[in-house]
Design a protein around this motif. Structure first.
Motif, PDB file in Angstrom:
ATOM      1  N   ASP A 212      13.095 -40.467 132.440  1.00  0.00           N
ATOM      2  CA  ASP A 212      11.907 -41.374 133.433  1.00  0.00           C
ATOM      3  C   ASP A 212      12.755 -42.084 134.250  1.00  0.00           C
ATOM      4  OD1 ASP A 212       9.999 -39.794 132.137  1.00  0.00           O
ATOM      5  OD2 ASP A 212      10.451 -41.784 130.481  1.00  0.00           O
ATOM      6  N   LEU A 213      14.191 -42.745 133.696  1.00  0.00           N
ATOM      7  CA  LEU A 213      14.581 -43.156 134.686  1.00  0.00           C
ATOM      8  C   LEU A 213      14.659 -43.246 135.967  1.00  0.00           C
ATOM      9  CD1 LEU A 213      17.268 -44.474 132.676  1.00  0.00           C
ATOM     10  CD2 LEU A 213      15.039 -45.864 132.925  1.00  0.00           C
ATOM     11  N   PRO A 214      15.274 -41.908 136.656  1.00  0.00           N
ATOM     12  CA  PRO A 214      15.224 -41.116 137.438  1.00  0.00           C
ATOM     13  C   PRO A 214      13.636 -41.834 138.482  1.00  0.00           C
ATOM     14  CG  PRO A 214      15.529 -39.419 137.034  1.00  0.00           C
ATOM     15  CD  PRO A 214      15.407 -40.447 135.966  1.00  0.00           C
ATOM     16  N   GLY A 215      13.027 -42.190 138.540  1.00  0.00           N
ATOM     17  CA  GLY A 215      11.619 -41.924 138.693  1.00  0.00           C
ATOM     18  C   GLY A 215      11.408 -43.503 139.179  1.00  0.00           C
ATOM     19  N   ALA A 216      12.203 -44.699 138.596  1.00  0.00           N
ATOM     20  CA  ALA A 216      12.492 -45.879 139.079  1.00  0.00           C
ATOM     21  C   ALA A 216      13.378 -46.655 139.464  1.00  0.00           C
ATOM     22  CB  ALA A 216      13.065 -46.225 137.781  1.00  0.00           C
ATOM     23  N   VAL A 217      13.995 -45.534 140.436  1.00  0.00           N
ATOM     24  CA  VAL A 217      15.398 -45.865 141.420  1.00  0.00           C
ATOM     25  C   VAL A 217      14.394 -46.319 142.590  1.00  0.00           C
ATOM     26  CG1 VAL A 217      17.196 -45.014 143.298  1.00  0.00           C
ATOM     27  CG2 VAL A 217      16.769 -44.257 141.177  1.00  0.00           C
ATOM     28  N   PRO A 218      12.820 -45.998 143.376  1.00  0.00           N
ATOM     29  CA  PRO A 218      12.675 -46.498 144.228  1.00  0.00           C
ATOM     30  C   PRO A 218      12.688 -47.837 144.410  1.00  0.00           C
ATOM     31  CG  PRO A 218      11.932 -44.709 144.336  1.00  0.00           C
ATOM     32  CD  PRO A 218      12.893 -44.643 143.234  1.00  0.00           C
ATOM     33  N   ALA A 219      11.845 -48.222 143.202  1.00  0.00           N
ATOM     34  CA  ALA A 219      11.471 -49.720 142.771  1.00  0.00           C
ATOM     35  C   ALA A 219      12.766 -50.570 142.873  1.00  0.00           C
ATOM     36  CB  ALA A 219      10.614 -49.595 141.613  1.00  0.00           C
ATOM     37  N   ALA A 220      13.758 -49.842 141.890  1.00  0.00           N
ATOM     38  CA  ALA A 220      15.178 -50.365 141.472  1.00  0.00           C
ATOM     39  C   ALA A 220      15.757 -50.892 142.378  1.00  0.00           C
ATOM     40  CB  ALA A 220      15.951 -50.070 140.043  1.00  0.00           C
ATOM     41  N   ALA A 221      16.123 -49.938 143.337  1.00  0.00           N
ATOM     42  CA  ALA A 221      16.956 -50.238 145.065  1.00  0.00           C
ATOM     43  C   ALA A 221      15.958 -51.464 145.478  1.00  0.00           C
ATOM     44  CB  ALA A 221      16.778 -49.364 145.411  1.00  0.00           C
ATOM     45  N   SER A 250      24.233 -44.004 141.942  1.00  0.00           N
ATOM     46  CA  SER A 250      23.598 -43.360 142.896  1.00  0.00           C
ATOM     47  C   SER A 250      24.495 -43.444 143.937  1.00  0.00           C
ATOM     48  CB  SER A 250      22.109 -44.506 143.257  1.00  0.00           C
ATOM     49  OG  SER A 250      21.653 -43.997 144.294  1.00  0.00           O
ATOM     50  N   PRO A 251      24.924 -41.575 144.611  1.00  0.00           N
ATOM     51  CA  PRO A 251      25.384 -42.145 145.856  1.00  0.00           C
ATOM     52  C   PRO A 251      24.800 -42.860 146.953  1.00  0.00           C
ATOM     53  CG  PRO A 251      24.724 -39.904 144.819  1.00  0.00           C
ATOM     54  CD  PRO A 251      23.894 -40.458 143.852  1.00  0.00           C
ATOM     55  N   GLN A 252      23.235 -43.022 146.855  1.00  0.00           N
ATOM     56  CA  GLN A 252      22.596 -43.535 147.998  1.00  0.00           C
ATOM     57  C   GLN A 252      22.934 -44.668 147.384  1.00  0.00           C
ATOM     58  OE1 GLN A 252      18.629 -42.492 148.577  1.00  0.00           O
ATOM     59  NE2 GLN A 252      18.025 -43.951 150.205  1.00  0.00           N
ATOM     60  N   HIS A 253      22.798 -45.845 146.411  1.00  0.00           N
ATOM     61  CA  HIS A 253      22.802 -47.080 146.275  1.00  0.00           C
ATOM     62  C   HIS A 253      23.494 -47.273 145.916  1.00  0.00           C
ATOM     63  CE1 HIS A 253      18.126 -46.615 147.264  1.00  0.00           C
ATOM     64  NE2 HIS A 253      18.379 -45.534 146.555  1.00  0.00           N
ATOM     65  N   GLY A 254      24.888 -46.946 145.065  1.00  0.00           N
ATOM     66  CA  GLY A 254      25.770 -47.656 144.689  1.00  0.00           C
ATOM     67  C   GLY A 254      26.680 -48.628 144.960  1.00  0.00           C
ATOM     68  N   ALA A 255      26.225 -48.829 146.846  1.00  0.00           N
ATOM     69  CA  ALA A 255      26.942 -50.054 147.635  1.00  0.00           C
ATOM     70  C   ALA A 255      26.000 -51.040 147.228  1.00  0.00           C
ATOM     71  CB  ALA A 255      27.375 -49.694 148.390  1.00  0.00           C
TER      72      ALA A 255
END
Length: 413
Positions: A212-221, A250-255
């Motif tokens: 379920d966690l990948p679905g939370a990426v936009p909200a977390a970022a 995440s390659p996109q949000h790791g930084a």
């Protein structure tokens, strides 16, 4: 000229027939009204709703009277609870989709009808589906300002009232936050509320399955970026949340996650080394904050890291920890006090700061344990004080107490 109105009692049947005739007149099809009257008489409410929905766009485009249009939409929405389950759920979804199909013709009336439909629907699943449709439509139709007070007043209770599971709760919080992003009249209020709701959304992932966690990426970022760029937020309690922690890989949000980690646990030196790299520059851009503003916030966070748990810190310690000049220390302490993250007193003669209390940069499990221990100590002290007062009031000595001399002899009459 004086206008007179006469109130005439009508039956519900007459109201629906009147709506059918109104639509028939707008369409120029007398047969429409007759068919609707027959369907109503036969209690074929689902088919009657289909007729009304089929004419919905024409009614919204052609009606010149707001009162007539609102009455028509209101009666159409109240057909849904007359339809037996489980067909009522599909009917509600069909009507909601029809109302939300266009942002051109009377969007304000469409949104009002969606709210009416939410109140008219009786089963929780239908109400939840209509509510999500209303939130999305408000954003799409640039009517988010209307929904701001509604969301602020009711968002915390929707999940409980509708009996939503974790997935439904996440979808509702995310949709509410997205709607608030379209608010134009009170953008700061809306941004704070959206941030709060997204934090509640992420909290539902504490015990979530890995799938379920990948679905939370936009909200977390979004939450991390909002915390980093906010000039008034200095405590972040979701660092250990799995939805946020996954950003590190995440390659996109790791930084962005690396910048968050430095803000919460690092030093000024860590920050300056990081922002001097291409990755650091990318993190600042992702957060939407300038290097100057980020440095100012990092200094406050570094002060929190230094002062939390301390009773006294020197000017030299503050100067080194915050990367300040010799004459900038007092202003930095005053700023921290003004931001209400610390209570402290400056001693200019000694070159020290006496700290009464200071908030931590993040409040996690260890802080909850410390708070629990503190509360337990207070409880024990309060119980001992209560016992002492009770013994004093009754005149009985405490256990282990030594009497002061012999007791007085009783007086006999």
């Amino acid at each position: 000229m004086v206008a007179h109105a006469q109130v005439i009692e009508t039956s519900e049947e007459e109201a629906y027939i009147a709506v059918a005739k109104f639509i028939a007149e707008l369409l120029g099809q007398s047969a429409f009204g007759e068919e609707c009257e027959q369907l109503y008489a036969a209690e074929q409410y689902e088919k009657l709703l289909d007729k009304f929905v089929g004419a919905l766009d024409a009614v919204l485009a052609s009606s010149s009277s707001d009162a007539d249009l609102e009455c028509c939409l209101n009666m159409t929405c109240h057909l849904v609870p007359r339809i037996p389950a489980p067909a009522a759920a599909g009917a509600a979804s069909c009507l909601a989709a029809a109302l939300a199909s266009s942002t051109e013709a009377r969007p304000d009336k469409r949104l009002l009808a969606l709210v009416t439909l939410y109140n008219a629907a009786y089963d929780p699943a239908s109400k939840a589906a209509v509510l999500l449709e209303a939130l999305r439509y408000a954003r799409a139709a640039n009517l988010a300002d209307i929904m701001l007070p509604v969301i602020r007043a009711h968002a915390d209770g929707w999940a409980r009232e509708l009996g939503l599971d974790a997935a439904g709760e996440r979808a509702l919080y995310a949709a509410s936050a997205d709607t608030l992003a379209g608010v134009s009249r009170k953008p700061r209020t809306a941004a704070r509320e959206a941030y709060r709701l997204l934090c509640k959304c992420l909290a539902t992932y504490e015990d979530a399955a890995a799938a379920d966690l990948p679905g939370a990426v936009p909200a977390a970022a979004q939450v991390v970026a909002e915390f980093i760029r906010s000039p008034d937020s200095f405590q972040f309690d979701l660092a250990g949340n799995p939805a946020v922690a996954q950003l590190a890989g995440s390659p996109q949000h790791g930084a962005l996650h690396r910048l968050l980690t430095i803000f919460l646990t690092g030093t000024i030196q860590d920050y300056q080394a990081f922002v001097g790299t291409a990755e650091g520059a990318a993190a600042l851009a992702a957060a939407g904050i300038s290097a100057e503003d980020a440095l100012a916030k990092m200094r406050i966070l570094a002060f929190m890291g230094l002062a939390h748990g301390a009773t006294e810190i020197s000017f030299d310690q503050i100067q080194a920890a915050l990367g300040l000049g010799a004459g900038e220390v007092e202003a930095a302490v005053v700023q921290a006090i003004g931001k209400k993250i610390a209570e402290a007193r400056i001693d200019q003669l000694r070159g020290t700061v006496a700290v009464s209390k200071c908030a931590p940069r993040t409040f996690e499990a260890q802080h909850w344990r410390e708070l629990q221990a503190t509360l337990a100590g207070w409880k024990e002290a309060a119980m001992m004080a209560q016992q002492a007062l009770s013994e004093q009031a009754s005149g009985a000595p405490r256990a282990g107490a030594v009497p002061n001399g012999p007791a007085a002899a009783p007086v006999r009459a």
